[in-house]
Design an enzyme around this catalytic site. Sequence first.
Site, short mmCIF file in Angstrom:
data_model
loop_
_atom_site.label_atom_id
_atom_site.label_comp_id
_atom_site.label_asym_id
_atom_site.label_seq_id
_atom_site.Cartn_x
_atom_site.Cartn_y
_atom_site.Cartn_z
CB CYS A 2 -0.90 0.00 1.23
SG CYS A 2 -1.76 -1.56 1.50
NE ARG A 47 -6.28 -4.08 2.10
CZ ARG A 47 -7.13 -5.02 2.44
NH1 ARG A 47 -8.43 -4.77 2.38
NH2 ARG A 47 -6.72 -6.21 2.84
CG LEU A 48 -1.86 -4.07 -4.42
CD1 LEU A 48 -2.73 -3.81 -5.64
CD2 LEU A 48 -0.39 -4.13 -4.83
CB ILE A 50 -1.61 -8.65 -0.39
CG1 ILE A 50 -1.15 -7.59 -1.39
CG2 ILE A 50 -0.79 -9.93 -0.52
CD1 ILE A 50 -1.24 -7.99 -2.84
CG ASN A 72 4.07 0.46 1.95
OD1 ASN A 72 3.61 -0.50 1.36
ND2 ASN A 72 5.11 1.14 1.51
CD GLU A 74 1.83 -8.06 2.54
OE1 GLU A 74 1.31 -8.59 3.54
OE2 GLU A 74 1.17 -7.60 1.58
CG ASP A 97 0.00 -7.99 7.27
OD1 ASP A 97 -1.02 -7.38 6.91
OD2 ASP A 97 1.06 -7.97 6.62
CB VAL A 279 12.01 -7.36 -19.91
CG1 VAL A 279 10.56 -7.26 -19.49
CG2 VAL A 279 12.94 -6.82 -18.82
CB SER A 355 12.33 -9.81 -6.99
OG SER A 355 13.30 -9.38 -7.91
#
Length: 613
Positions: A2, A47-48, A50, A72, A74, A97, A279, A355
Amino acid sequence: MCGFVGFTNNIKDNGTVLEKMMNRIVHRGPDSDGKYLDENIALGFRRLSIIDLAEGDQPMFNEDKSLVLVFNGEIYNHLELREELLKLGHKFKNKADSEVLLHGFEEWGEKLVQKLRGMFAFVIYNREDKTLFGARDMFGIKPFYYTVMNGNFIFGSEIKAFLDHPEFTKELNEDALGHYLSFQYSPTEETFFKGVFKLPPAHYFTYKNGIIERQRYFKPNFNETEGVLDYFADKVDETVRESVKAHKIADVDVGSFLSSGIDSSYIAEAANVDKTFTVGFESNDGNRYNEIGYAKDFAEVIGVKHYSKVITPSEYWDTFPLIQYHMDEPLADPAAIALYFVSKLASEHVKVVMSGEGADELFGGYRIYEEPITLTAYDKLPFAIRRVISKICEKLPQKHGINYLVRRGKTIEERFIGNANIFSKKERDKILKSQRAKSAAAPSVVCAKFYSEVEGKDDITKMQYLDINMWLIGDILLKADKTSMANSLELRVPFLDKNVMALAETIPLDCRVNTVSTKLALRKAAEKTLPKRTATKDKLGFPVPIREWLKQEEYYERVKTAFTGDTANKYFNTDELVALLDRHKNGKEDVSRKIWTVYTFLVWYNEFFIKEN
Protein backbone atom coordinates in the site's frame (compact mmCIF):
# COMPACT_ATOMS: atom_id res chain seq x y z
CA MET A 1 1.19 -3.54 -0.30
CA CYS A 2 0.00 0.00 0.00
CA GLY A 3 0.95 3.62 0.40
CA PHE A 4 0.18 6.29 2.97
CA VAL A 5 0.46 10.02 3.54
CA GLY A 6 -0.07 12.20 6.57
CA PHE A 7 0.54 15.54 8.20
CA THR A 8 -0.01 17.32 11.46
CA ASN A 9 -3.08 19.42 10.99
CA ASN A 10 -2.11 23.09 10.96
CA ILE A 11 -3.92 24.00 7.74
CA LYS A 12 -7.40 24.82 6.50
CA ASP A 13 -9.32 22.48 4.22
CA ASN A 14 -7.28 19.54 5.39
CA GLY A 15 -9.62 16.98 3.85
CA THR A 16 -9.21 18.35 0.34
CA VAL A 17 -5.44 18.56 0.74
CA LEU A 18 -5.27 14.99 2.03
CA GLU A 19 -7.36 13.77 -0.90
CA LYS A 20 -4.98 15.38 -3.40
CA MET A 21 -1.97 13.87 -1.65
CA MET A 22 -3.57 10.43 -1.69
CA ASN A 23 -4.37 10.73 -5.40
CA ARG A 24 -0.67 11.26 -6.11
CA ILE A 25 0.03 7.72 -4.91
CA VAL A 26 -3.07 5.93 -6.17
CA HIS A 27 -0.78 3.55 -8.09
CA ARG A 28 0.42 2.14 -4.75
CA GLY A 29 -3.09 1.10 -3.79
CA PRO A 30 -5.85 1.20 -6.40
CA ASP A 31 -8.17 -1.23 -4.58
CA SER A 32 -9.47 1.07 -1.85
CA ASP A 33 -8.67 4.13 0.23
CA GLY A 34 -9.26 5.47 3.72
CA LYS A 35 -8.79 8.62 5.81
CA TYR A 36 -8.61 9.73 9.39
CA LEU A 37 -8.79 13.43 10.26
CA ASP A 38 -9.09 15.36 13.49
CA GLU A 39 -7.88 18.73 14.72
CA ASN A 40 -4.33 17.39 15.19
CA ILE A 41 -3.63 14.89 12.42
CA ALA A 42 -4.57 13.86 8.87
CA LEU A 43 -3.84 10.31 7.75
CA GLY A 44 -4.51 8.94 4.26
CA PHE A 45 -4.16 5.42 2.92
CA ARG A 46 -4.24 3.68 -0.47
CA ARG A 47 -4.64 -0.13 -0.44
CA LEU A 48 -3.46 -2.92 -2.70
CA SER A 49 -5.32 -5.88 -1.17
CA ILE A 50 -3.12 -8.94 -0.54
CA ILE A 51 -4.07 -10.43 2.86
CA ASP A 52 -7.62 -10.44 4.31
CA LEU A 53 -9.11 -8.86 1.21
CA ALA A 54 -12.45 -8.13 2.89
CA GLU A 55 -11.45 -6.57 6.21
CA GLY A 56 -7.91 -5.21 6.03
CA ASP A 57 -8.75 -1.58 5.24
CA GLN A 58 -6.87 1.31 6.85
CA PRO A 59 -6.53 3.58 8.72
CA MET A 60 -7.04 0.87 11.34
CA PHE A 61 -7.93 1.32 15.02
CA ASN A 62 -7.35 -0.65 18.20
CA GLU A 63 -10.33 -1.68 20.39
CA ASP A 64 -10.90 1.66 22.14
CA LYS A 65 -9.84 3.67 19.06
CA SER A 66 -7.06 5.40 20.97
CA LEU A 67 -4.50 4.29 18.38
CA VAL A 68 -4.69 4.80 14.60
CA LEU A 69 -2.44 2.94 12.14
CA VAL A 70 -1.34 3.42 8.54
CA PHE A 71 1.02 0.73 7.27
CA ASN A 72 2.79 -0.21 4.05
CA GLY A 73 4.29 -3.69 3.75
CA GLU A 74 3.86 -7.26 4.91
CA ILE A 75 4.55 -8.89 8.30
CA TYR A 76 5.51 -12.48 7.55
CA ASN A 77 5.39 -13.68 11.16
CA HIS A 78 2.04 -12.07 11.90
CA LEU A 79 0.35 -15.40 12.64
CA GLU A 80 2.91 -16.25 15.33
CA LEU A 81 2.67 -12.78 16.83
CA ARG A 82 -1.11 -12.97 16.74
CA GLU A 83 -1.05 -16.19 18.76
CA GLU A 84 1.29 -14.63 21.30
CA LEU A 85 -0.92 -11.56 21.65
CA LEU A 86 -4.11 -13.64 21.95
CA LYS A 87 -2.57 -15.50 24.87
CA LEU A 88 -1.82 -12.12 26.45
CA GLY A 89 -5.52 -11.20 26.26
CA HIS A 90 -5.71 -9.12 23.07
CA LYS A 91 -8.79 -9.42 20.86
CA PHE A 92 -8.60 -9.19 17.07
CA LYS A 93 -11.27 -7.98 14.69
CA ASN A 94 -9.79 -9.26 11.42
CA LYS A 95 -7.09 -11.50 9.94
CA ALA A 96 -4.91 -8.76 8.42
CA ASP A 97 -1.27 -8.54 9.42
CA SER A 98 -1.83 -4.82 10.02
CA GLU A 99 -3.77 -5.38 13.23
CA VAL A 100 -0.80 -7.19 14.77
CA LEU A 101 1.08 -3.86 14.72
CA LEU A 102 -1.61 -2.13 16.77
CA HIS A 103 -1.87 -4.80 19.44
CA GLY A 104 1.88 -5.35 19.38
CA PHE A 105 2.48 -1.67 20.04
CA GLU A 106 -0.04 -1.72 22.87
CA GLU A 107 1.80 -4.65 24.45
CA TRP A 108 5.45 -3.97 23.73
CA GLY A 109 5.74 -0.31 22.74
CA GLU A 110 8.86 0.51 20.72
CA LYS A 111 10.20 -3.03 21.31
CA LEU A 112 7.60 -4.21 18.79
CA VAL A 113 10.03 -3.53 15.92
CA GLN A 114 12.47 -6.11 17.29
CA LYS A 115 9.82 -8.81 16.93
CA LEU A 116 8.77 -8.07 13.36
CA ARG A 117 9.81 -10.17 10.40
CA GLY A 118 8.90 -8.49 7.17
CA MET A 119 9.06 -5.37 5.05
CA PHE A 120 7.36 -2.34 6.47
CA ALA A 121 6.96 1.35 6.99
CA PHE A 122 4.21 2.44 9.35
CA VAL A 123 2.93 5.18 11.62
CA ILE A 124 0.79 4.79 14.75
CA TYR A 125 -0.93 7.92 16.08
CA ASN A 126 -1.90 8.05 19.75
CA ARG A 127 -5.04 10.16 19.94
CA GLU A 128 -4.69 10.63 23.70
CA ASP A 129 -1.16 12.03 24.02
CA LYS A 130 -0.91 13.25 20.38
CA THR A 131 2.27 11.23 19.77
CA LEU A 132 3.31 9.67 16.47
CA PHE A 133 5.37 6.49 16.46
CA GLY A 134 6.77 5.19 13.18
CA ALA A 135 9.30 2.69 11.91
CA ARG A 136 11.00 1.32 8.80
CA ASP A 137 12.12 -2.27 8.23
CA MET A 138 15.69 -3.39 8.90
CA PHE A 139 16.78 -3.34 5.22
CA GLY A 140 14.79 -0.34 3.97
CA ILE A 141 12.64 -2.39 1.59
CA LYS A 142 9.72 -0.01 2.10
CA PRO A 143 10.22 3.77 1.82
CA PHE A 144 9.46 6.47 4.37
CA TYR A 145 9.97 10.21 3.74
CA TYR A 146 9.33 13.15 6.02
CA THR A 147 9.79 16.89 6.38
CA VAL A 148 8.91 19.69 8.77
CA MET A 149 7.82 22.91 7.08
CA ASN A 150 6.26 25.91 8.81
CA GLY A 151 5.44 23.76 11.81
CA ASN A 152 3.82 21.01 9.73
CA PHE A 153 5.20 17.48 10.03
CA ILE A 154 4.52 15.86 6.64
CA PHE A 155 5.29 12.22 5.91
CA GLY A 156 4.50 9.44 3.47
CA SER A 157 5.52 6.65 1.14
CA GLU A 158 6.47 8.96 -1.73
CA ILE A 159 7.81 12.51 -1.86
CA LYS A 160 5.56 13.49 -4.78
CA ALA A 161 2.58 13.44 -2.43
CA PHE A 162 4.12 16.37 -0.52
CA LEU A 163 3.78 18.61 -3.57
CA ASP A 164 0.06 19.06 -2.88
CA HIS A 165 0.52 20.29 0.69
CA PRO A 166 0.14 24.12 0.79
CA GLU A 167 2.99 24.55 3.28
CA PHE A 168 5.46 22.46 1.27
CA THR A 169 8.18 24.50 -0.41
CA LYS A 170 9.75 22.78 -3.39
CA GLU A 171 13.45 23.59 -3.69
CA LEU A 172 16.31 21.61 -5.21
CA ASN A 173 18.91 20.38 -2.75
CA GLU A 174 22.10 21.05 -4.71
CA ASP A 175 24.22 19.16 -2.18
CA ALA A 176 22.40 16.01 -3.31
CA LEU A 177 23.38 16.72 -6.91
CA GLY A 178 27.06 16.67 -6.03
CA HIS A 179 26.77 13.34 -4.21
CA TYR A 180 24.56 11.82 -6.91
CA LEU A 181 27.10 12.41 -9.65
CA SER A 182 29.48 10.05 -7.86
CA PHE A 183 27.03 7.41 -6.63
CA GLN A 184 24.32 7.52 -9.39
CA TYR A 185 21.73 7.72 -6.60
CA SER A 186 21.07 9.95 -3.59
CA PRO A 187 23.34 8.37 -0.92
CA THR A 188 22.55 10.29 2.27
CA GLU A 189 19.48 10.79 4.45
CA GLU A 190 18.89 14.06 2.63
CA THR A 191 16.92 13.95 -0.62
CA PHE A 192 16.97 16.04 -3.79
CA PHE A 193 14.18 18.12 -2.22
CA LYS A 194 15.60 20.54 0.31
CA GLY A 195 14.31 19.79 3.80
CA VAL A 196 12.94 16.35 2.92
CA PHE A 197 14.60 13.34 4.54
CA LYS A 198 14.47 9.56 4.37
CA LEU A 199 13.94 7.67 7.59
CA PRO A 200 16.96 5.32 7.48
CA PRO A 201 16.39 1.55 7.49
CA ALA A 202 16.23 -0.17 10.88
CA HIS A 203 15.07 3.04 12.59
CA TYR A 204 12.00 4.02 14.52
CA PHE A 205 10.95 7.53 15.55
CA THR A 206 8.62 9.42 17.83
CA TYR A 207 7.18 12.83 17.03
CA LYS A 208 5.54 15.01 19.66
CA ASN A 209 5.22 18.76 20.18
CA GLY A 210 7.29 19.50 17.10
CA ILE A 211 10.23 17.32 18.13
CA ILE A 212 11.30 14.18 16.27
CA GLU A 213 13.53 11.63 17.96
CA ARG A 214 15.03 8.69 16.06
CA GLN A 215 16.62 5.45 17.19
CA ARG A 216 18.38 2.67 15.27
CA TYR A 217 17.23 -0.81 16.33
CA PHE A 218 19.42 -3.09 14.17
CA LYS A 219 22.89 -3.18 12.60
CA PRO A 220 24.37 -6.02 10.54
CA ASN A 221 27.10 -7.78 12.50
CA PHE A 222 29.35 -10.00 10.39
CA ASN A 223 30.89 -12.35 12.94
CA GLU A 224 31.86 -15.46 11.00
CA THR A 225 31.80 -18.88 12.65
CA GLU A 226 33.54 -22.20 12.00
CA GLY A 227 32.37 -24.48 9.22
CA VAL A 228 33.06 -25.84 5.75
CA LEU A 229 31.36 -24.92 2.49
CA ASP A 230 29.04 -27.93 2.41
CA TYR A 231 27.77 -27.14 5.90
CA PHE A 232 26.94 -23.54 5.06
CA ALA A 233 25.42 -24.52 1.72
CA ASP A 234 23.00 -26.81 3.58
CA LYS A 235 22.17 -24.04 6.06
CA VAL A 236 21.62 -21.53 3.25
CA ASP A 237 19.31 -23.89 1.38
CA GLU A 238 17.29 -24.63 4.51
CA THR A 239 17.03 -20.98 5.59
CA VAL A 240 16.26 -19.49 2.18
CA ARG A 241 13.57 -22.06 1.46
CA GLU A 242 11.92 -21.36 4.79
CA SER A 243 12.04 -17.64 4.02
CA VAL A 244 10.49 -18.20 0.59
CA LYS A 245 7.69 -20.19 2.20
CA ALA A 246 6.98 -17.35 4.64
CA HIS A 247 7.10 -14.76 1.86
CA LYS A 248 4.63 -16.69 -0.29
CA ILE A 249 1.72 -16.23 2.15
CA ALA A 250 -1.00 -14.26 0.34
CA ASP A 251 -4.67 -14.42 -0.57
CA VAL A 252 -3.83 -13.72 -4.25
CA ASP A 253 -1.66 -15.36 -6.93
CA VAL A 254 2.12 -15.05 -6.55
CA GLY A 255 4.60 -15.11 -9.46
CA SER A 256 8.34 -14.55 -9.78
CA PHE A 257 10.74 -12.42 -11.77
CA LEU A 258 13.27 -14.50 -13.66
CA SER A 259 16.54 -13.41 -15.24
CA SER A 260 19.15 -15.95 -16.33
CA GLY A 261 21.17 -15.88 -13.10
CA ILE A 262 21.20 -17.75 -9.84
CA ASP A 263 19.32 -15.34 -7.53
CA SER A 264 15.95 -15.10 -9.27
CA SER A 265 16.20 -18.70 -10.53
CA TYR A 266 16.76 -20.04 -7.02
CA ILE A 267 13.81 -18.04 -5.67
CA ALA A 268 11.50 -19.06 -8.54
CA GLU A 269 12.33 -22.75 -8.05
CA ALA A 270 12.02 -22.63 -4.27
CA ALA A 271 8.72 -20.72 -4.40
CA ASN A 272 7.11 -23.24 -6.77
CA VAL A 273 5.20 -20.43 -8.48
CA ASP A 274 3.02 -20.91 -11.55
CA LYS A 275 4.25 -17.95 -13.57
CA THR A 276 7.62 -16.25 -14.22
CA PHE A 277 8.46 -13.01 -16.02
CA THR A 278 11.47 -11.53 -17.81
CA VAL A 279 12.39 -8.80 -20.30
CA GLY A 280 15.16 -8.23 -22.83
CA PHE A 281 16.20 -5.60 -25.36
CA GLU A 282 16.52 -5.17 -29.09
CA SER A 283 20.21 -4.87 -29.84
CA ASN A 284 22.71 -5.07 -32.69
CA ASP A 285 25.04 -6.99 -30.39
CA GLY A 286 23.58 -10.49 -30.69
CA ASN A 287 21.92 -11.69 -27.47
CA ARG A 288 24.23 -9.78 -25.14
CA TYR A 289 21.31 -7.71 -23.89
CA ASN A 290 18.60 -10.32 -24.23
CA GLU A 291 18.58 -13.38 -21.99
CA ILE A 292 14.93 -14.27 -22.50
CA GLY A 293 16.04 -17.57 -24.03
CA TYR A 294 17.94 -18.57 -20.88
CA ALA A 295 14.99 -17.65 -18.67
CA LYS A 296 12.52 -19.51 -20.88
CA ASP A 297 14.68 -22.65 -20.83
CA PHE A 298 14.91 -22.54 -17.05
CA ALA A 299 11.15 -22.00 -16.71
CA GLU A 300 10.63 -25.18 -18.72
CA VAL A 301 13.01 -27.05 -16.41
CA ILE A 302 10.98 -26.11 -13.32
CA GLY A 303 7.66 -26.50 -15.13
CA VAL A 304 6.15 -23.01 -14.97
CA LYS A 305 4.48 -20.78 -17.54
CA HIS A 306 6.86 -18.05 -18.67
CA TYR A 307 6.01 -14.58 -19.93
CA SER A 308 8.51 -12.29 -21.63
CA LYS A 309 8.76 -8.99 -23.45
CA VAL A 310 11.36 -7.49 -25.77
CA ILE A 311 11.71 -3.77 -25.03
CA THR A 312 12.35 -1.58 -28.05
CA PRO A 313 14.72 1.39 -27.83
CA SER A 314 11.85 3.82 -28.44
CA GLU A 315 9.80 2.27 -25.61
CA TYR A 316 12.76 2.57 -23.27
CA TRP A 317 13.56 6.20 -24.04
CA ASP A 318 9.97 7.41 -24.30
CA THR A 319 8.96 5.85 -20.97
CA PHE A 320 12.08 7.06 -19.15
CA PRO A 321 10.63 10.42 -17.95
CA LEU A 322 7.59 8.71 -16.40
CA ILE A 323 9.85 6.26 -14.60
CA GLN A 324 12.00 9.06 -13.18
CA TYR A 325 8.81 10.71 -11.92
CA HIS A 326 7.91 7.52 -10.11
CA MET A 327 11.39 7.31 -8.57
CA ASP A 328 10.93 10.63 -6.66
CA GLU A 329 14.70 11.15 -6.89
CA PRO A 330 16.93 10.67 -9.93
CA LEU A 331 18.31 7.15 -10.23
CA ALA A 332 20.80 6.58 -13.06
CA ASP A 333 20.68 2.79 -12.97
CA PRO A 334 19.63 1.79 -16.52
CA ALA A 335 18.21 -1.46 -15.14
CA ALA A 336 15.46 0.50 -13.37
CA ILE A 337 13.67 0.89 -16.69
CA ALA A 338 13.91 -2.85 -17.35
CA LEU A 339 12.47 -3.47 -13.89
CA TYR A 340 9.59 -1.12 -14.68
CA PHE A 341 8.70 -3.07 -17.82
CA VAL A 342 8.96 -6.49 -16.20
CA SER A 343 6.75 -5.20 -13.36
CA LYS A 344 4.24 -3.96 -15.91
CA LEU A 345 4.27 -7.35 -17.62
CA ALA A 346 3.82 -9.22 -14.33
CA SER A 347 1.00 -6.93 -13.15
CA GLU A 348 -1.10 -8.14 -16.08
CA HIS A 349 -1.10 -11.65 -14.60
CA VAL A 350 -0.47 -11.52 -10.82
CA LYS A 351 -0.61 -9.14 -7.87
CA VAL A 352 2.54 -10.35 -6.09
CA VAL A 353 5.98 -11.35 -7.37
CA MET A 354 9.10 -12.79 -5.77
CA SER A 355 12.48 -11.32 -6.69
CA GLY A 356 16.14 -11.97 -5.90
CA GLU A 357 17.32 -8.62 -4.52
CA GLY A 358 19.79 -8.75 -1.64
CA ALA A 359 21.60 -12.01 -2.38
CA ASP A 360 24.75 -10.26 -3.62
CA GLU A 361 25.06 -7.99 -0.61
CA LEU A 362 24.39 -10.69 1.99
CA PHE A 363 26.32 -13.58 0.45
CA GLY A 364 29.14 -11.72 -1.34
CA GLY A 365 27.99 -11.84 -4.95
CA TYR A 366 29.50 -8.89 -6.78
CA ARG A 367 32.60 -9.53 -8.89
CA ILE A 368 34.29 -6.47 -7.43
CA TYR A 369 34.40 -8.30 -4.07
CA GLU A 370 37.15 -10.49 -5.55
CA GLU A 371 39.46 -7.48 -5.95
CA PRO A 372 40.99 -7.46 -2.42
CA ILE A 373 42.10 -11.10 -2.71
CA THR A 374 43.10 -11.07 -6.38
CA LEU A 375 46.78 -10.18 -6.03
CA THR A 376 49.19 -9.51 -8.88
CA ALA A 377 52.94 -9.02 -9.04
CA TYR A 378 52.31 -5.27 -8.73
CA ASP A 379 50.65 -5.79 -5.35
CA LYS A 380 53.92 -7.18 -3.98
CA LEU A 381 55.34 -3.66 -4.05
CA PRO A 382 55.24 -1.94 -0.64
CA PHE A 383 52.00 -0.03 -0.18
CA ALA A 384 53.92 3.23 0.38
CA ILE A 385 55.41 2.97 -3.12
CA ARG A 386 52.08 2.09 -4.68
CA ARG A 387 50.55 5.08 -2.91
CA VAL A 388 53.07 7.50 -4.44
CA ILE A 389 52.43 6.02 -7.90
CA SER A 390 48.68 6.36 -7.31
CA LYS A 391 49.03 10.05 -6.48
CA ILE A 392 51.01 10.67 -9.67
CA CYS A 393 48.57 8.68 -11.83
CA GLU A 394 45.59 10.64 -10.47
CA LYS A 395 46.89 13.64 -12.42
CA LEU A 396 47.03 11.73 -15.72
CA PRO A 397 44.15 11.14 -18.19
CA GLN A 398 41.99 8.38 -16.74
CA LYS A 399 42.28 5.16 -18.74
CA HIS A 400 41.95 1.52 -17.75
CA GLY A 401 45.61 0.88 -16.89
CA ILE A 402 45.96 4.22 -15.15
CA ASN A 403 42.82 3.60 -13.11
CA TYR A 404 44.26 0.30 -11.93
CA LEU A 405 47.40 2.01 -10.64
CA VAL A 406 45.30 4.68 -8.93
CA ARG A 407 43.11 2.10 -7.16
CA ARG A 408 45.97 -0.13 -6.07
CA GLY A 409 47.56 2.74 -4.19
CA LYS A 410 44.51 3.40 -2.05
CA THR A 411 42.92 1.69 0.92
CA ILE A 412 39.52 0.05 0.49
CA GLU A 413 37.98 2.97 2.41
CA GLU A 414 39.42 5.40 -0.14
CA ARG A 415 38.67 3.51 -3.34
CA PHE A 416 35.39 1.63 -2.83
CA ILE A 417 32.16 3.62 -2.58
CA GLY A 418 29.84 0.88 -3.77
CA ASN A 419 28.87 -0.79 -7.02
CA ALA A 420 28.60 2.51 -8.83
CA ASN A 421 31.49 4.96 -8.91
CA ILE A 422 30.63 7.39 -11.67
CA PHE A 423 32.39 10.75 -11.27
CA SER A 424 35.30 11.35 -8.92
CA LYS A 425 35.19 14.57 -6.90
CA LYS A 426 37.64 16.11 -9.36
CA GLU A 427 35.65 14.99 -12.40
CA ARG A 428 32.30 16.18 -11.10
CA ASP A 429 33.72 19.57 -10.09
CA LYS A 430 34.93 19.98 -13.67
CA ILE A 431 31.47 19.56 -15.18
CA LEU A 432 29.53 21.38 -12.44
CA LYS A 433 28.67 25.06 -12.57
CA SER A 434 26.74 25.02 -9.31
CA GLN A 435 29.08 26.04 -6.48
CA ARG A 436 26.73 24.49 -3.94
CA ALA A 437 26.88 21.13 -5.69
CA LYS A 438 30.68 21.42 -5.88
CA SER A 439 30.84 21.91 -2.11
CA ALA A 440 29.29 18.48 -1.44
CA ALA A 441 31.68 16.19 0.42
CA ALA A 442 33.92 13.74 -1.40
CA PRO A 443 32.49 10.22 -1.81
CA SER A 444 34.92 8.72 0.72
CA VAL A 445 33.67 11.17 3.35
CA VAL A 446 30.07 10.07 2.76
CA CYS A 447 31.09 6.43 3.21
CA ALA A 448 33.32 6.98 6.26
CA LYS A 449 30.49 6.56 8.79
CA PHE A 450 29.78 3.00 7.70
CA TYR A 451 33.42 2.01 7.33
CA SER A 452 34.00 3.14 10.91
CA GLU A 453 31.38 0.64 12.07
CA VAL A 454 33.35 -2.31 10.64
CA GLU A 455 36.85 -1.15 11.52
CA GLY A 456 39.15 -4.14 11.86
CA LYS A 457 37.11 -6.41 9.55
CA ASP A 458 38.55 -7.80 6.30
CA ASP A 459 38.15 -5.68 3.16
CA ILE A 460 35.45 -7.86 1.57
CA THR A 461 33.28 -7.69 4.68
CA LYS A 462 33.76 -3.93 4.70
CA MET A 463 32.58 -3.76 1.10
CA GLN A 464 29.52 -5.88 1.84
CA TYR A 465 28.67 -3.78 4.89
CA LEU A 466 28.91 -0.57 2.89
CA ASP A 467 26.73 -1.97 0.12
CA ILE A 468 24.07 -3.16 2.58
CA ASN A 469 23.91 0.31 4.13
CA MET A 470 24.16 2.37 0.95
CA TRP A 471 23.94 0.70 -2.47
CA LEU A 472 21.20 -1.75 -1.49
CA ILE A 473 18.99 1.01 -0.10
CA GLY A 474 19.78 3.85 -2.47
CA ASP A 475 19.71 1.92 -5.74
CA ILE A 476 18.52 -1.70 -5.57
CA LEU A 477 15.54 -1.30 -3.23
CA LEU A 478 14.57 2.15 -4.48
CA LYS A 479 14.04 0.88 -8.01
CA ALA A 480 12.42 -2.34 -6.78
CA ASP A 481 9.78 -0.51 -4.74
CA LYS A 482 9.08 2.38 -7.09
CA THR A 483 8.91 0.42 -10.35
CA SER A 484 6.73 -2.35 -8.93
CA MET A 485 4.37 0.01 -7.11
CA ALA A 486 4.11 2.22 -10.20
CA ASN A 487 2.39 -0.83 -11.69
CA SER A 488 0.35 -1.69 -8.56
CA LEU A 489 2.44 -4.81 -8.04
CA GLU A 490 3.76 -6.10 -4.72
CA LEU A 491 7.39 -7.20 -4.89
CA ARG A 492 8.75 -9.52 -2.20
CA VAL A 493 12.44 -10.19 -1.55
CA PRO A 494 13.00 -13.44 0.42
CA PHE A 495 16.79 -13.00 0.61
CA LEU A 496 16.23 -9.80 2.60
CA ASP A 497 14.83 -11.59 5.59
CA LYS A 498 15.65 -11.42 9.28
CA ASN A 499 16.57 -15.12 9.50
CA VAL A 500 18.56 -15.12 6.25
CA MET A 501 20.53 -12.11 7.48
CA ALA A 502 21.30 -13.85 10.78
CA LEU A 503 22.78 -16.77 8.85
CA ALA A 504 24.67 -14.60 6.36
CA GLU A 505 26.41 -12.82 9.23
CA THR A 506 28.04 -16.11 10.29
CA ILE A 507 29.36 -17.36 6.93
CA PRO A 508 33.20 -17.40 6.75
CA LEU A 509 34.95 -15.35 4.09
CA ASP A 510 36.19 -18.44 2.23
CA CYS A 511 32.57 -19.59 1.90
CA ARG A 512 31.57 -16.26 0.40
CA VAL A 513 34.24 -15.23 -2.12
CA ASN A 514 37.42 -16.59 -3.68
CA THR A 515 39.50 -15.58 -6.70
CA VAL A 516 37.40 -17.74 -9.02
CA SER A 517 33.81 -17.11 -7.97
CA THR A 518 31.43 -15.26 -5.64
CA LYS A 519 28.61 -16.12 -3.17
CA LEU A 520 30.05 -19.61 -2.88
CA ALA A 521 27.68 -20.95 -0.21
CA LEU A 522 24.62 -19.76 -2.12
CA ARG A 523 25.84 -21.27 -5.39
CA LYS A 524 26.59 -24.58 -3.67
CA ALA A 525 23.10 -24.55 -2.17
CA ALA A 526 21.52 -23.81 -5.53
CA GLU A 527 23.37 -26.67 -7.20
CA LYS A 528 21.18 -29.08 -5.23
CA THR A 529 18.14 -28.26 -7.38
CA LEU A 530 19.23 -25.94 -10.22
CA PRO A 531 21.05 -26.81 -13.46
CA LYS A 532 24.79 -26.26 -13.00
CA ARG A 533 24.98 -23.61 -15.72
CA THR A 534 22.37 -21.57 -13.81
CA ALA A 535 23.95 -22.05 -10.38
CA THR A 536 27.40 -20.99 -11.65
CA LYS A 537 26.36 -18.25 -14.09
CA ASP A 538 27.75 -14.75 -13.58
CA LYS A 539 25.34 -12.02 -12.53
CA LEU A 540 23.79 -9.98 -15.36
CA GLY A 541 20.29 -9.12 -14.15
CA PHE A 542 18.56 -7.24 -16.96
CA PRO A 543 21.49 -5.78 -19.00
CA VAL A 544 20.70 -2.61 -20.97
CA PRO A 545 22.43 -1.46 -24.23
CA ILE A 546 22.86 2.18 -23.19
CA ARG A 547 26.45 2.39 -24.52
CA GLU A 548 25.26 1.19 -27.91
CA TRP A 549 22.24 3.51 -28.09
CA LEU A 550 24.26 6.61 -27.20
CA LYS A 551 26.26 6.15 -30.40
CA GLN A 552 23.12 6.14 -32.53
CA GLU A 553 22.23 9.49 -34.07
CA GLU A 554 18.65 9.62 -32.76
CA TYR A 555 19.59 9.15 -29.12
CA TYR A 556 22.83 11.08 -29.36
CA GLU A 557 20.81 14.09 -30.51
CA ARG A 558 18.21 13.60 -27.80
CA VAL A 559 20.87 13.67 -25.09
CA LYS A 560 22.73 16.55 -26.76
CA THR A 561 19.54 18.63 -26.72
CA ALA A 562 19.26 18.04 -22.98
CA PHE A 563 22.97 18.77 -22.45
CA THR A 564 22.65 22.17 -24.12
CA GLY A 565 19.29 23.16 -22.62
CA ASP A 566 18.43 25.72 -19.95
CA THR A 567 18.54 23.29 -17.01
CA ALA A 568 21.92 21.93 -18.04
CA ASN A 569 23.25 25.46 -18.45
CA LYS A 570 22.00 26.34 -14.96
CA TYR A 571 23.87 23.56 -13.16
CA PHE A 572 26.62 22.36 -15.53
CA ASN A 573 29.36 23.50 -17.84
CA THR A 574 27.59 22.45 -21.01
CA ASP A 575 30.73 22.42 -23.17
CA GLU A 576 32.15 19.74 -20.89
CA LEU A 577 28.94 17.71 -21.17
CA VAL A 578 28.93 17.83 -24.97
CA ALA A 579 32.62 16.91 -25.06
CA LEU A 580 31.82 13.89 -22.90
CA LEU A 581 29.02 12.87 -25.25
CA ASP A 582 31.18 13.27 -28.36
CA ARG A 583 34.04 11.31 -26.83
CA HIS A 584 31.70 8.37 -26.36
CA LYS A 585 30.07 8.60 -29.78
CA ASN A 586 33.45 8.73 -31.53
CA GLY A 587 34.62 5.62 -29.71
CA LYS A 588 37.45 7.34 -27.84
CA GLU A 589 36.22 6.22 -24.43
CA ASP A 590 33.20 4.43 -22.96
CA VAL A 591 31.73 7.13 -20.73
CA SER A 592 28.14 5.97 -21.18
CA ARG A 593 27.48 5.71 -17.44
CA LYS A 594 28.69 9.27 -16.87
CA ILE A 595 26.50 10.54 -19.70
CA TRP A 596 23.49 8.59 -18.44
CA THR A 597 23.94 9.90 -14.90
CA VAL A 598 23.81 13.54 -16.02
CA TYR A 599 21.01 12.90 -18.50
CA THR A 600 18.93 11.14 -15.84
CA PHE A 601 19.16 14.15 -13.53
CA LEU A 602 18.07 16.50 -16.32
CA VAL A 603 15.06 14.31 -17.18
CA TRP A 604 14.10 14.01 -13.51
CA TYR A 605 14.45 17.77 -12.97
CA ASN A 606 12.16 18.43 -15.93
CA GLU A 607 9.48 16.20 -14.40
CA PHE A 608 9.49 17.86 -10.98
CA PHE A 609 10.68 21.43 -11.53
CA ILE A 610 9.56 22.29 -15.06
CA LYS A 611 6.37 20.31 -15.69
CA GLU A 612 5.16 20.74 -12.08
CA ASN A 613 5.45 24.55 -12.19
